[in-house]
Design a protein around this motif. Structure first.
Motif, PDB file in Angstrom:
ATOM      1  N   GLU A 107       0.851  -1.188   0.000  1.00 62.29           N
ATOM      2  CA  GLU A 107       0.000   0.000   0.000  1.00 62.29           C
ATOM      3  C   GLU A 107       0.887   1.238   0.000  1.00 62.29           C
ATOM      4  OE1 GLU A 107      -2.839  -2.583   2.990  1.00 62.29           O
ATOM      5  OE2 GLU A 107      -1.706  -0.877   3.783  1.00 62.29           O
ATOM      6  N   SER A 108       0.580   2.168  -0.879  1.00 61.54           N
ATOM      7  CA  SER A 108       1.333   3.409  -0.938  1.00 61.54           C
ATOM      8  C   SER A 108       0.342   4.570  -0.899  1.00 61.54           C
ATOM      9  CB  SER A 108       2.184   3.451  -2.218  1.00 61.54           C
ATOM     10  OG  SER A 108       3.126   4.485  -2.153  1.00 61.54           O
ATOM     11  N   GLU A 109       0.607   5.515  -0.009  1.00 60.46           N
ATOM     12  CA  GLU A 109      -0.330   6.618   0.218  1.00 60.46           C
ATOM     13  C   GLU A 109      -0.569   7.426  -1.057  1.00 60.46           C
ATOM     14  OE1 GLU A 109      -0.913  10.382   3.291  1.00 60.46           O
ATOM     15  OE2 GLU A 109       0.924   9.200   3.347  1.00 60.46           O
ATOM     16  N   LEU A 110      -1.832   7.706  -1.314  1.00 66.82           N
ATOM     17  CA  LEU A 110      -2.228   8.506  -2.473  1.00 66.82           C
ATOM     18  C   LEU A 110      -2.112  10.001  -2.154  1.00 66.82           C
ATOM     19  CD1 LEU A 110      -5.258   6.345  -3.501  1.00 66.82           C
ATOM     20  CD2 LEU A 110      -3.368   6.948  -5.030  1.00 66.82           C
ATOM     21  N   PRO A 111      -1.963  10.850  -3.186  1.00 68.55           N
ATOM     22  CA  PRO A 111      -1.965  12.296  -2.946  1.00 68.55           C
ATOM     23  C   PRO A 111      -3.251  12.729  -2.236  1.00 68.55           C
ATOM     24  CG  PRO A 111      -1.221  11.823  -5.170  1.00 68.55           C
ATOM     25  CD  PRO A 111      -1.730  10.515  -4.588  1.00 68.55           C
ATOM     26  N   VAL A 112      -3.117  13.781  -1.420  1.00 65.46           N
ATOM     27  CA  VAL A 112      -4.224  14.291  -0.622  1.00 65.46           C
ATOM     28  C   VAL A 112      -4.571  15.696  -1.103  1.00 65.46           C
ATOM     29  CG1 VAL A 112      -4.963  14.951   1.706  1.00 65.46           C
ATOM     30  CG2 VAL A 112      -3.490  12.934   1.375  1.00 65.46           C
ATOM     31  N   GLN A 113      -5.827  15.873  -1.517  1.00 67.31           N
ATOM     32  CA  GLN A 113      -6.277  17.184  -1.976  1.00 67.31           C
ATOM     33  C   GLN A 113      -6.092  18.214  -0.866  1.00 67.31           C
ATOM     34  OE1 GLN A 113     -10.323  17.272  -3.341  1.00 67.31           O
ATOM     35  NE2 GLN A 113     -10.084  19.262  -4.303  1.00 67.31           N
ATOM     36  N   GLY A 114      -5.474  19.340  -1.199  1.00 66.40           N
ATOM     37  CA  GLY A 114      -5.249  20.409  -0.242  1.00 66.40           C
ATOM     38  C   GLY A 114      -3.946  20.283   0.531  1.00 66.40           C
ATOM     39  N   ASP A 115      -3.239  19.151   0.384  1.00 66.55           N
ATOM     40  CA  ASP A 115      -1.950  18.990   1.041  1.00 66.55           C
ATOM     41  C   ASP A 115      -0.886  19.714   0.229  1.00 66.55           C
ATOM     42  OD1 ASP A 115      -0.826  18.057   3.351  1.00 66.55           O
ATOM     43  OD2 ASP A 115      -0.984  15.933   2.849  1.00 66.55           O
ATOM     44  N   SER A 116       0.301  19.833   0.763  1.00 64.50           N
ATOM     45  CA  SER A 116       1.362  20.570   0.069  1.00 64.50           C
ATOM     46  C   SER A 116       1.786  19.832  -1.201  1.00 64.50           C
ATOM     47  CB  SER A 116       2.573  20.753   0.982  1.00 64.50           C
ATOM     48  OG  SER A 116       3.274  19.527   1.129  1.00 64.50           O
ATOM     49  N   ALA A 117       2.205  20.602  -2.179  1.00 65.88           N
ATOM     50  CA  ALA A 117       2.683  20.027  -3.438  1.00 65.88           C
ATOM     51  C   ALA A 117       3.885  19.117  -3.169  1.00 65.88           C
ATOM     52  CB  ALA A 117       3.045  21.132  -4.420  1.00 65.88           C
ATOM     53  N   GLU A 118       4.704  19.496  -2.220  1.00 68.56           N
ATOM     54  CA  GLU A 118       5.894  18.701  -1.877  1.00 68.56           C
ATOM     55  C   GLU A 118       5.503  17.328  -1.337  1.00 68.56           C
ATOM     56  OE1 GLU A 118       9.517  18.879   1.353  1.00 68.56           O
ATOM     57  OE2 GLU A 118       8.680  20.784   0.633  1.00 68.56           O
ATOM     58  N   GLU A 119       4.546  17.288  -0.415  1.00 64.17           N
ATOM     59  CA  GLU A 119       4.083  16.010   0.147  1.00 64.17           C
ATOM     60  C   GLU A 119       3.446  15.143  -0.927  1.00 64.17           C
ATOM     61  OE1 GLU A 119       4.153  14.250   3.138  1.00 64.17           O
ATOM     62  OE2 GLU A 119       5.717  15.707   3.581  1.00 64.17           O
TER      63      GLU A 119
END
Length: 195
Positions: A107-119
């Motif tokens: 499992e690999s964490e998906l991008p999170v809307q509103g989180d930093s572009a870097e994260e």
């Protein structure tokens, strides 16, 4: 280059040291399974912690969640010690695991809307890392209050419905935060140790 390194199960002392130093540094609190739960799963024969060692120095690790009645194995945690990151050791651990030829999901964490572009860039890099090492994105799922991309390898002979059912079953019925697969509108629930 890595042939002299030993990939082997860790002993209890090594697991405790790993949990306090490497694991706690690399994973967010909501992602860290309690140490007593890890030891309980190990005692039940359902969990293994493997380390990549140069003599007695651990360079990286892989936590495998399994069950005797389920052919699928979950790569629960994968990491390289802070001093050795970006040196190819994570890929080496994956090569050694995939060479064992058992069906594997991670499992690999998906991008999170509103989180930093870097994260979010880092999250996409992690998914790409698994893909470069032979894993295929399969479905979205939830655990630990987050959305994850499930990626698989060595599963060609199994229907995806079985893979998803086994993936969920590895966690057991008490883990209500786990959803496999996760619908687009479903909101991930926090794990019991964060409630």
């Amino acid at each position: 280059m890595f042939k002299s390194l030993l990939f082997r199960p860790m002993n209890d002392e090594e697991i405790r040291s790993w949990y306090i130093t490497d694991f706690s540094e690399a994973f967010a609190e909501n992602e860290r399974k309690p140490l007593e739960d890890i030891f309980s799963l190990i005692k039940d024969g359902r969990y293994e912690l493997w380390g990549l060692f140069d003599d007695n120095l651990m360079l990286g690790y892989a936590a495998l969640w399994k069950h005797t009645d389920i052919p699928l194995v979950l790569l629960d945690y994968l990491g390289v010690t802070a001093a050795k990151r970006n040196s190819g050791l994570g890929g080496e651990i994956l090569r050694r695991l995939t060479a064992l030829n058992f069906p594997l999901v991670t499992e690999s964490e998906l991008p999170v809307q509103g989180d930093s572009a870097e994260e979010n860039h880092l999250r996409l890099r992690r998914i790409a890392f698994y893909e470069r090492n032979g894993f295929t994105p399969a479905y979205e799922m939830a655990t630990c209050g987050m959305r994850w991309q499930a990626l698989t390898v060595n599963i060609a002979s199994f229907p995806m419905t079985d893979i998803m059912r086994w993936h969920r079953a590895l966690y057991g019925p008490a883990r209500t935060d786990v959803r496999v697969p996760l619908g687009r509108d479903e909101i991930p629930e926090m794990p019991y140790w964060m409630k």
